[in-house]
Design a protein around this motif. Structure first.
Motif, PDB file in Angstrom:
ATOM      1  N   ALA A   1      57.385 118.580  73.670  1.00  0.00           N
ATOM      2  CA  ALA A   1      57.085 117.222  74.137  1.00  0.00           C
ATOM      3  C   ALA A   1      55.593 117.018  74.353  1.00  0.00           C
ATOM      4  O   ALA A   1      55.118 115.872  74.362  1.00  0.00           O
ATOM      5  N   CYS A   2      54.846 118.112  74.514  1.00  0.00           N
ATOM      6  CA  CYS A   2      53.403 118.011  74.741  1.00  0.00           C
ATOM      7  C   CYS A   2      52.709 117.473  73.489  1.00  0.00           C
ATOM      8  O   CYS A   2      53.032 117.900  72.371  1.00  0.00           O
ATOM      9  N   PRO A   3      51.747 116.580  73.629  1.00  0.00           N
ATOM     10  CA  PRO A   3      51.050 116.021  72.466  1.00  0.00           C
ATOM     11  C   PRO A   3      50.435 117.082  71.559  1.00  0.00           C
ATOM     12  O   PRO A   3      50.445 116.936  70.332  1.00  0.00           O
ATOM     13  N   GLU A   4      49.915 118.163  72.153  1.00  0.00           N
ATOM     14  CA  GLU A   4      49.286 119.194  71.314  1.00  0.00           C
ATOM     15  C   GLU A   4      50.291 119.989  70.500  1.00  0.00           C
ATOM     16  O   GLU A   4      49.911 120.744  69.592  1.00  0.00           O
ATOM     17  N   HIS A   5      51.584 119.842  70.787  1.00  0.00           N
ATOM     18  CA  HIS A   5      52.616 120.530  70.018  1.00  0.00           C
ATOM     19  C   HIS A   5      53.550 119.548  69.311  1.00  0.00           C
ATOM     20  O   HIS A   5      54.676 119.879  68.980  1.00  0.00           O
ATOM     21  N   GLY A   6      53.068 118.357  69.082  1.00  0.00           N
ATOM     22  CA  GLY A   6      53.829 117.392  68.303  1.00  0.00           C
ATOM     23  C   GLY A   6      54.205 116.135  69.062  1.00  0.00           C
ATOM     24  O   GLY A   6      54.473 115.099  68.453  1.00  0.00           O
ATOM     25  N   GLY A   7      54.286 116.224  70.390  1.00  0.00           N
ATOM     26  CA  GLY A   7      54.638 115.047  71.166  1.00  0.00           C
ATOM     27  C   GLY A   7      55.994 114.468  70.820  1.00  0.00           C
ATOM     28  O   GLY A   7      56.183 113.252  70.772  1.00  0.00           O
ATOM     29  N   TYR A   8      56.962 115.344  70.602  1.00  0.00           N
ATOM     30  CA  TYR A   8      58.300 114.892  70.236  1.00  0.00           C
ATOM     31  C   TYR A   8      59.081 114.397  71.454  1.00  0.00           C
ATOM     32  O   TYR A   8      58.791 114.762  72.597  1.00  0.00           O
ATOM     33  N   ARG A   9      60.089 113.593  71.203  1.00  0.00           N
ATOM     34  CA  ARG A   9      61.161 113.359  72.166  1.00  0.00           C
ATOM     35  C   ARG A   9      62.146 114.499  71.956  1.00  0.00           C
ATOM     36  O   ARG A   9      62.662 114.708  70.848  1.00  0.00           O
ATOM     37  N   CYS A  10      62.412 115.292  72.998  1.00  0.00           N
ATOM     38  CA  CYS A  10      63.230 116.499  72.883  1.00  0.00           C
ATOM     39  C   CYS A  10      64.492 116.345  73.719  1.00  0.00           C
ATOM     40  O   CYS A  10      64.408 116.030  74.916  1.00  0.00           O
ATOM     41  N   VAL A  11      65.647 116.575  73.105  1.00  0.00           N
ATOM     42  CA  VAL A  11      66.933 116.375  73.760  1.00  0.00           C
ATOM     43  C   VAL A  11      67.813 117.605  73.552  1.00  0.00           C
ATOM     44  O   VAL A  11      67.888 118.140  72.443  1.00  0.00           O
ATOM     45  N   ALA A  12      68.461 118.038  74.628  1.00  0.00           N
ATOM     46  CA  ALA A  12      69.421 119.155  74.556  1.00  0.00           C
ATOM     47  C   ALA A  12      70.710 118.733  75.261  1.00  0.00           C
ATOM     48  O   ALA A  12      70.713 118.581  76.483  1.00  0.00           O
ATOM     49  N   PRO A  13      71.797 118.522  74.519  1.00  0.00           N
ATOM     50  CA  PRO A  13      73.063 118.184  75.167  1.00  0.00           C
ATOM     51  C   PRO A  13      73.819 119.433  75.585  1.00  0.00           C
ATOM     52  O   PRO A  13      73.648 120.513  75.006  1.00  0.00           O
TER      53      PRO A  13
END
Length: 315
Positions: free
Chosen positions: A49-61
């Motif tokens: 989720a960090c901008p320096e590592h891609g800034g993704y939206r990360c979801v774990a169900p």
């Protein structure tokens, strides 16, 4: 910061989820296995989720039957078709505001989550741009080894125990005495299970106390288990190549100290996955996500297409 939410799906199932990262960003979806839960991915959720590592939206169900997700009582509810229905509906929901609605940037999965991810990638490849599998066998190589390899049959004998109707009750006895060895007996190459401290044990207890019948039902519902005198198991399974071929770019990360899933399961994998990278990790076991989170993050980061280069991302 990790947020939690209940995602209601159109077909009546609700999945409890953990997530972080900015809404509207490309989505990474992380799937756990047995006997785990969504919390095992927390460090990687925060990392990517960090901008320096891609800034993704990360979801774990939490998968169906686990933690606070819906837990139907019928074993048939844990067959592949309804489980994949959960995932397809979840992907639709969590990518609705992303640059590519209906499509993940990547699906990342371990153990039972990996089994489902293989199935989703082969049957609905448009739901993801990339696939990452962590110590989870492809169904075709697993069927082959279960049917013909005495070593794999011995390594997977626990599956027949977990498929028993009384397995959940037995696992819950004496502070889950039969469950801890799933972690502690797999330290073949990595030494003591240092990551399994008391705080982590309590996190597992809090999940297991919410019920083990659903998790065990995955084993009861699956024909991919070692043959016995009373049940042909995997020996009776036929998997047509066209049903299990994967055309999504795929990274497989494999801890070589996995005593339940030996390296032979990687043999011939490239005949089912046409764009494949395999990273073998010495000194790691089936629990590589716990043991070497930095290494897993590094391998993932080197494989994922950065969002800035995502052709689906609006300029």
């Amino acid at each position: 910061m990790i947020e939690t939410f209940q995602q209601a799906l159109p077909h009546g199932i609700t999945l409890s989820c953990r997530a972080t990262g900015e809404a509207g960003r490309p989505v990474l979806l992380f799937l756990h296995g047995f006997p785990e839960a969504a919390f095992v991915w927390d460090a990687l959720l925060e990392h990517f989720a960090c901008p320096e590592h891609g800034g993704y939206r990360c979801v774990a169900p939490n998968l169906r039957g686990f933690e606070r997700s819906s837990a139907p009582t019928e074993v048939s509810a844990y067959r592949a078709k309804p489980l994949l229905q959960d995932l397809a509906a979840l992907i639709s929901a969590i990518t609705a505001d992303s640059p590519s609605p209906g499509q993940l940037a990547a699906l990342i999965a371990h153990d039972w989550g990996g089994a489902l991810a293989w199935g989703l990638a082969s049957s609905q490849p448009g739901l993801m741009r990339q696939l990452v599998i962590v110590n989870a066998p492809h169904p075709a190589t697993f069927q082959r080894e279960l049917a013909h390899s005495p070593a794999q049959q011995t390594a997977s004998a626990y599956m027949n125990f977990l498929a028993r109707p009384d397995a959940a009750a037995l696992l819950a006895e004496n502070d889950f005495a039969r469950l801890w060895p799933f972690f502690t007996h797999m330290a073949a190459d990595s030494g003591p299970t240092a990551w399994l401290d008391e705080a982590t044990r309590e996190r597992y207890r809090s999940v297991w106390r919410q019920g083990l019948s659903g998790p065990c039902a995955y084993y009861a519902a699956s024909p991919l288990r070692p043959p016995t005198a009373d049940d042909p198991g995997a020996a009776a399974v036929q998997l047509p190549r066209e049903r299990v071929s994967v055309k999504v770019p795929t990274l497989v990360i494999w801890g070589l100290g996995d005593t339940a899933l030996p390296e032979a399961l990687l043999d011939g994998l490239d005949t089912y996955v046409n764009d494949l990278r395999i990273e073998r990790v010495p000194g790691a076991t089936h629990w590589i996500v716990h043991e070497q989170p930095g290494q897993v993050a590094s391998l993932l980061g080197g494989f994922l297409t950065p969002p800035a280069q995502d052709p689906h991302r609006p300029a």
